[in-house]
Design a protein around this motif. Structure first.
Motif, PDB file in Angstrom:
ATOM      1  N   GLY A  12     -12.359   4.771   1.110  1.00  0.00           N
ATOM      2  CA  GLY A  12     -11.454   5.822   1.137  1.00  0.00           C
ATOM      3  C   GLY A  12     -10.644   5.723  -0.192  1.00  0.00           C
ATOM      4  O   GLY A  12     -10.062   4.803  -0.551  1.00  0.00           O
ATOM      5  N   ALA A  15      -4.362   7.441  -1.632  1.00  0.00           N
ATOM      6  CA  ALA A  15      -3.224   6.293  -2.199  1.00  0.00           C
ATOM      7  C   ALA A  15      -3.557   4.910  -1.914  1.00  0.00           C
ATOM      8  O   ALA A  15      -3.340   4.040  -2.778  1.00  0.00           O
ATOM      9  N   GLY A  17      -6.554   3.368  -0.959  1.00  0.00           N
ATOM     10  CA  GLY A  17      -7.516   2.702  -1.733  1.00  0.00           C
ATOM     11  C   GLY A  17      -7.625   2.876  -2.924  1.00  0.00           C
ATOM     12  O   GLY A  17      -8.192   1.732  -3.536  1.00  0.00           O
ATOM     13  N   ILE A  34     -15.368   3.734  -2.098  1.00  0.00           N
ATOM     14  CA  ILE A  34     -16.291   4.801  -1.451  1.00  0.00           C
ATOM     15  C   ILE A  34     -15.629   6.125  -0.837  1.00  0.00           C
ATOM     16  O   ILE A  34     -14.606   5.628  -0.112  1.00  0.00           O
ATOM     17  N   GLU A  35     -15.780   7.107  -1.243  1.00  0.00           N
ATOM     18  CA  GLU A  35     -14.975   8.009  -0.849  1.00  0.00           C
ATOM     19  C   GLU A  35     -15.931   9.204  -0.147  1.00  0.00           C
ATOM     20  O   GLU A  35     -17.014   9.594  -0.891  1.00  0.00           O
ATOM     21  N   GLY A  41      -8.533  11.050  -4.599  1.00  0.00           N
ATOM     22  CA  GLY A  41      -6.978  11.588  -4.158  1.00  0.00           C
ATOM     23  C   GLY A  41      -6.690  11.678  -3.048  1.00  0.00           C
ATOM     24  O   GLY A  41      -5.226  11.347  -2.687  1.00  0.00           O
ATOM     25  N   CYS A  49       1.246  15.920   0.162  1.00  0.00           N
ATOM     26  CA  CYS A  49       2.360  15.781  -0.475  1.00  0.00           C
ATOM     27  C   CYS A  49       2.482  17.038  -1.663  1.00  0.00           C
ATOM     28  O   CYS A  49       3.191  17.681  -1.861  1.00  0.00           O
ATOM     29  N   LYS A  53       4.769  20.080  -1.458  1.00  0.00           N
ATOM     30  CA  LYS A  53       5.850  19.984  -2.451  1.00  0.00           C
ATOM     31  C   LYS A  53       5.669  21.226  -3.542  1.00  0.00           C
ATOM     32  O   LYS A  53       6.748  21.926  -3.718  1.00  0.00           O
ATOM     33  N   ASN A 162      -3.069  21.189   8.103  1.00  0.00           N
ATOM     34  CA  ASN A 162      -2.682  21.052   6.992  1.00  0.00           C
ATOM     35  C   ASN A 162      -3.812  21.240   5.948  1.00  0.00           C
ATOM     36  O   ASN A 162      -3.766  21.210   4.522  1.00  0.00           O
ATOM     37  N   ARG A 271      -1.173  12.712  13.899  1.00  0.00           N
ATOM     38  CA  ARG A 271      -2.125  12.321  12.995  1.00  0.00           C
ATOM     39  C   ARG A 271      -3.211  11.383  13.960  1.00  0.00           C
ATOM     40  O   ARG A 271      -2.566  10.759  14.669  1.00  0.00           O
ATOM     41  N   LEU A 278     -17.569   4.630  11.140  1.00  0.00           N
ATOM     42  CA  LEU A 278     -17.667   3.620  10.478  1.00  0.00           C
ATOM     43  C   LEU A 278     -18.312   2.151  11.360  1.00  0.00           C
ATOM     44  O   LEU A 278     -18.519   1.241  10.940  1.00  0.00           O
ATOM     45  N   ASP A 310      -2.492   5.277   6.161  1.00  0.00           N
ATOM     46  CA  ASP A 310      -2.221   6.235   7.470  1.00  0.00           C
ATOM     47  C   ASP A 310      -3.366   5.322   8.675  1.00  0.00           C
ATOM     48  O   ASP A 310      -2.998   5.723   9.646  1.00  0.00           O
ATOM     49  N   GLN A 316       3.173   6.612   7.762  1.00  0.00           N
ATOM     50  CA  GLN A 316       2.501   7.520   7.232  1.00  0.00           C
ATOM     51  C   GLN A 316       3.051   8.188   6.100  1.00  0.00           C
ATOM     52  O   GLN A 316       3.299   9.641   6.146  1.00  0.00           O
ATOM     53  N   PHE A 317       3.339   7.327   5.142  1.00  0.00           N
ATOM     54  CA  PHE A 317       3.703   8.037   3.901  1.00  0.00           C
ATOM     55  C   PHE A 317       2.884   7.452   2.520  1.00  0.00           C
ATOM     56  O   PHE A 317       2.298   6.441   2.507  1.00  0.00           O
ATOM     57  N   THR A 318       2.842   8.259   1.541  1.00  0.00           N
ATOM     58  CA  THR A 318       2.005   7.875   0.270  1.00  0.00           C
ATOM     59  C   THR A 318       2.622   6.645  -0.228  1.00  0.00           C
ATOM     60  O   THR A 318       2.011   5.945  -0.693  1.00  0.00           O
TER      61      THR A 318
HETATM   62  C1  FAD Z   1       1.309  18.241   4.688  1.00  0.00           C
HETATM   63  C2  FAD Z   1       1.493  16.954   4.470  1.00  0.00           C
HETATM   64  C3  FAD Z   1       2.589  16.639   3.534  1.00  0.00           C
HETATM   65  C4  FAD Z   1       2.809  15.350   3.441  1.00  0.00           C
HETATM   66  N1  FAD Z   1       4.053  15.076   2.462  1.00  0.00           N
HETATM   67  C5  FAD Z   1       4.166  13.872   2.139  1.00  0.00           C
HETATM   68  C6  FAD Z   1       5.302  13.495   1.305  1.00  0.00           C
HETATM   69  O1  FAD Z   1       5.934  14.414   0.815  1.00  0.00           O
HETATM   70  N2  FAD Z   1       5.563  12.181   1.025  1.00  0.00           N
HETATM   71  C7  FAD Z   1       4.711  11.157   1.456  1.00  0.00           C
HETATM   72  O2  FAD Z   1       4.920  10.203   1.231  1.00  0.00           O
HETATM   73  N3  FAD Z   1       3.616  11.441   2.424  1.00  0.00           N
HETATM   74  C8  FAD Z   1       3.434  12.870   2.640  1.00  0.00           C
HETATM   75  N4  FAD Z   1       2.375  12.999   3.530  1.00  0.00           N
HETATM   76  C9  FAD Z   1       1.626  11.795   3.985  1.00  0.00           C
HETATM   77  C10 FAD Z   1       0.783  11.521   3.080  1.00  0.00           C
HETATM   78  O3  FAD Z   1      -0.291  12.458   2.398  1.00  0.00           O
HETATM   79  C11 FAD Z   1      -0.297  10.247   3.719  1.00  0.00           C
HETATM   80  O4  FAD Z   1       0.864   9.169   4.058  1.00  0.00           O
HETATM   81  C12 FAD Z   1      -1.108   9.661   2.565  1.00  0.00           C
HETATM   82  O5  FAD Z   1      -2.067  10.267   1.883  1.00  0.00           O
HETATM   83  C13 FAD Z   1      -1.907   8.189   3.062  1.00  0.00           C
HETATM   84  O6  FAD Z   1      -2.769   7.777   2.006  1.00  0.00           O
HETATM   85  P1  FAD Z   1      -4.153   7.113   2.609  1.00  0.00           P
HETATM   86  O7  FAD Z   1      -4.617   6.180   1.506  1.00  0.00           O
HETATM   87  O8  FAD Z   1      -3.843   6.207   3.813  1.00  0.00           O
HETATM   88  O9  FAD Z   1      -5.060   8.269   3.293  1.00  0.00           O
HETATM   89  P2  FAD Z   1      -5.492   9.356   2.378  1.00  0.00           P
HETATM   90  O10 FAD Z   1      -4.589   9.814   1.289  1.00  0.00           O
HETATM   91  O11 FAD Z   1      -5.816  10.529   3.395  1.00  0.00           O
HETATM   92  O12 FAD Z   1      -7.004   9.033   1.965  1.00  0.00           O
HETATM   93  C14 FAD Z   1      -8.021   8.689   2.777  1.00  0.00           C
HETATM   94  C15 FAD Z   1      -9.327   8.966   2.067  1.00  0.00           C
HETATM   95  O13 FAD Z   1     -10.347   8.411   2.764  1.00  0.00           O
HETATM   96  C16 FAD Z   1     -11.513   9.357   2.671  1.00  0.00           C
HETATM   97  N5  FAD Z   1     -12.502   9.058   3.981  1.00  0.00           N
HETATM   98  C17 FAD Z   1     -11.894   9.275   5.330  1.00  0.00           C
HETATM   99  N6  FAD Z   1     -13.064   8.790   5.968  1.00  0.00           N
HETATM  100  C18 FAD Z   1     -13.784   8.266   5.188  1.00  0.00           C
HETATM  101  C19 FAD Z   1     -15.108   7.779   5.335  1.00  0.00           C
HETATM  102  N7  FAD Z   1     -15.662   7.507   6.560  1.00  0.00           N
HETATM  103  N8  FAD Z   1     -15.775   7.226   4.351  1.00  0.00           N
HETATM  104  C20 FAD Z   1     -15.419   7.400   3.030  1.00  0.00           C
HETATM  105  N9  FAD Z   1     -13.877   7.723   2.746  1.00  0.00           N
HETATM  106  C21 FAD Z   1     -13.425   8.409   3.961  1.00  0.00           C
HETATM  107  C22 FAD Z   1     -10.592  10.671   2.952  1.00  0.00           C
HETATM  108  O14 FAD Z   1     -11.846  11.675   2.540  1.00  0.00           O
HETATM  109  C23 FAD Z   1      -9.602  10.457   1.797  1.00  0.00           C
HETATM  110  O15 FAD Z   1      -9.659  10.612   0.620  1.00  0.00           O
HETATM  111  C24 FAD Z   1       2.132  14.220   3.861  1.00  0.00           C
HETATM  112  C25 FAD Z   1       1.043  14.627   4.628  1.00  0.00           C
HETATM  113  C26 FAD Z   1       0.715  15.689   4.918  1.00  0.00           C
HETATM  114  C27 FAD Z   1      -0.532  16.082   5.755  1.00  0.00           C
END
Ligand code: FAD
Length: 488
Positions: A12, A15, A17, A34-35, A41, A49, A53, A162, A271, A278, A310, A316-318
């Protein structure tokens, strides 16, 4: 000793990964990222986000144009919004940030980036496009996806989440939003401001159900005054596509049924973790419908496999995902046992006004059985707020019975930015007297932080005991107001 292709494998590229990949690679670990999508991104950059925004800012600008008269300006006739242009602006902001999250950048840091969907074949190896790759440690950072509830007819009715909302070609005339969490509420206000007729449908009696009721209700009042229609305390019976639009039948607590009609339905009802494919069951990594189970060091039930962001279903925040990524790097690369501590994790819902918080709110304190005293200051008493045309909202500072701050909530203009002072105060254990004594520039919104700390200290400084002491030592003469002075 067993040998592996990599020191650490990361699934993934969002944020969480990316934080692990850049930290591990820069520390000299052989890191594989791996993405599954074509770009790095994650949700935050592409569907979360960043686009939200950017959209919010556009909607704010349009709202200000329409409300020119509130600033003493001539009324302006504004043409309707061309959402295609709004979408172009969103995509250009994403493209600029994407450069920072490029494959080349991570490669230059020393990480190998692969695209595809891996599956675990044993607890140290995955299969990716017919290759078998092993790593000493793995990190699952695959994020989350919109949860689609089993509402009758929803699977047969076209709807958006979204993933689609930021790339619509035109502005929907009307939209029903299912859910009233942060994503739903941010979108409700923005689309309403852009000209969509928005209705929000929520099962419980409050929007933003984790927030204190008074704050959530005040915010709901602002959105309702702006035109958003709220249906609270209702269940969704079914959804259907009529061919001319969509219908959602809702039922209230008195079992009265009504039908809402709109061009679009936005589903924002929570969510689900991205764990499909996996094969976690096969390697003994435990999870439930909310996410992968982790301990305080972000280790799953297989201690060399970590999960962050997440996919754990926690915060569930960045910024939480990035923080957890850092915890993984400490534990997996440094082998320095470090635990995640969410005591002062901040958050913000980017409505206008923003609703931001750090630490406990009254609801959380009550649930945890913690007695607290609340100090408040209103934004309508802040000079800068009035100059900005902002009168709504307040700050709430919570102190425990030892008079230690345990949390701050803010509903007001730029609350997310104003909260940063509290991030420093609470994490740095800064005394409230230091905050109250520190000179803040006038007129700024941030003076509200100083004022609320002062609200706690004032009764102590201006107490009868202090007054009596000063009178005794320095012969102060007491109140002057109402005093008759003798005529010459
Ligand atoms: C509309 C919206 C607005 C938001 N606004 C905010 C905000 O203002 N502030 C804030 O802090 N948070 C916000 N969030 C939440 C924030 O986007 C998430 O908390 C954050 O992206 C989580 O990061 P992550 O790395 O866990 O997951 P992600 O950013 O989702 O990254 C996961 C990655 O893993 C990849 N992936 C999935 N499955 C696999 C697989 N099997 N193999 C390889 N890759 C895979 C995905 O394609 C993705 O690129 C918002 C969310 C949404 C939906």
């Amino acid at each position: 000793m067993a040998t592996y292709d990599c020191d650490i494998g990361i699934i993934g590229g969002g944020a969480a990964g990316l934080t692990v990949a850049s930290g591990a690679a820069q520390l000299g670990a052989r890191a594989l990222l791996i993405e599954k999508e074509k770009d790095l991104g994650g949700d935050c950059l592409h569907f979360g986000c960043v686009p939200s925004k950017t959209l919010i800012r556009t909607a704010q600008a349009y709202h200000t144009m329409k409300n020119a008269q509130a600033f003493g300006l001539p009324a302006v006739e504004v043409p309707p919004v061309d959402f295609f242009k709004v979408k172009e602006r969103i995509q250009s902001v994403i493209a600029t940030i994407q450069e920072h999250d490029s494959e080349e950048r991570f490669c230059s840091l020393g990480a190998r980036v692969e695209f595809g969907e891996p599956s675990f074949i044993d607890e140290h190896s995955i299969r990716l496009k017919r290759q078998r790759i092993s790593a000493k440690s793995w990190v699952i950072a695959s994020g989350s996806s919109p949860q689609i509830p089993p509402i009758e007819g929803l699977n047969k009715t076209p709807h958006i989440t979204n993933k689609e909302i930021f790339s619509l070609d035109r502005l929907p005339a009307s939209m029903i939003i299912l859910g009233a969490g942060p994503i739903a509420i941010e979108m409700a206000q923005s689309f309403c401001r852009l000209g969509t007729k928005v209705s929000v449908v929520q099962r419980s009696g409050q929007i933003l159900s984790k927030e204190d009721r008074d704050m959530a209700d005040e915010l709901m009042g602002v959105l309702a005054a702006g035109g958003v229609i709220f249906h609270l305390n209702v269940g969704v019976l079914d959804v259907r596509d009529t061919g001319h639009g969509k219908e959602v039948r809702i039922q209230n607590k008195d079992e009265e049924v009504s039908t809402l009609k709109a061009e679009q339905i936005l589903v924002a009802m929570g969510r689900s973790p991205n764990i499909e494919g996996l094969h976690l069951e096969a390697i003994g990594v435990e999870f439930d419908r909310k996410g992968i189970q982790v301990d305080e060091r972000m280790r799953t039930t297989r201690k060399h496999i970590y999960a962050a962001g997440d996919v754990t279903g926690k915060f569930q925040f960045t910024h939480a995902a990035g923080y957890e990524g850092g915890i993984v790097v400490s534990n997996a690369i440094f082998h320095f046992p470090r635990k995640a501590d969410y005591t002062f994790l901040p958050w913000c819902t980017y409505t206008d006004p923003e609703l931001a918080g750090i630490g406990m709110n009254e609801k959380a304190a009550k649930d945890a059985g913690i007695e607290c005293t609340v100090f408040t200051e209103a934004f309508h008493d802040n000079d800068r707020s009035l100059a900005e045309g902002e009168r709504v909202g307040k700050i709430k500072m919570l102190l425990d019975k030892d008079e230690k701050p345990i949390g701050v909530q803010m509903l007001g203009p730029h609350a997310g930015e104003l909260l940063n002072e509290w991030v420093a105060v609470l994490n740095g254990k800064v005394k409230l007297s230091t905050l109250a004594a520190a000179v803040h520039p006038y007129p700024t919104l941030g003076e509200i932080n100083k004022r609320v700390a002062g609200a706690y200290l004032s009764p102590k400084i201006f107490s009868d005991t202090v007054k009596r002491g000063l009178k005794f030592f320095f012969h102060l003469k007491g109140r002057a107001c109402g005093l008759q002075t003798s005529q010459e």
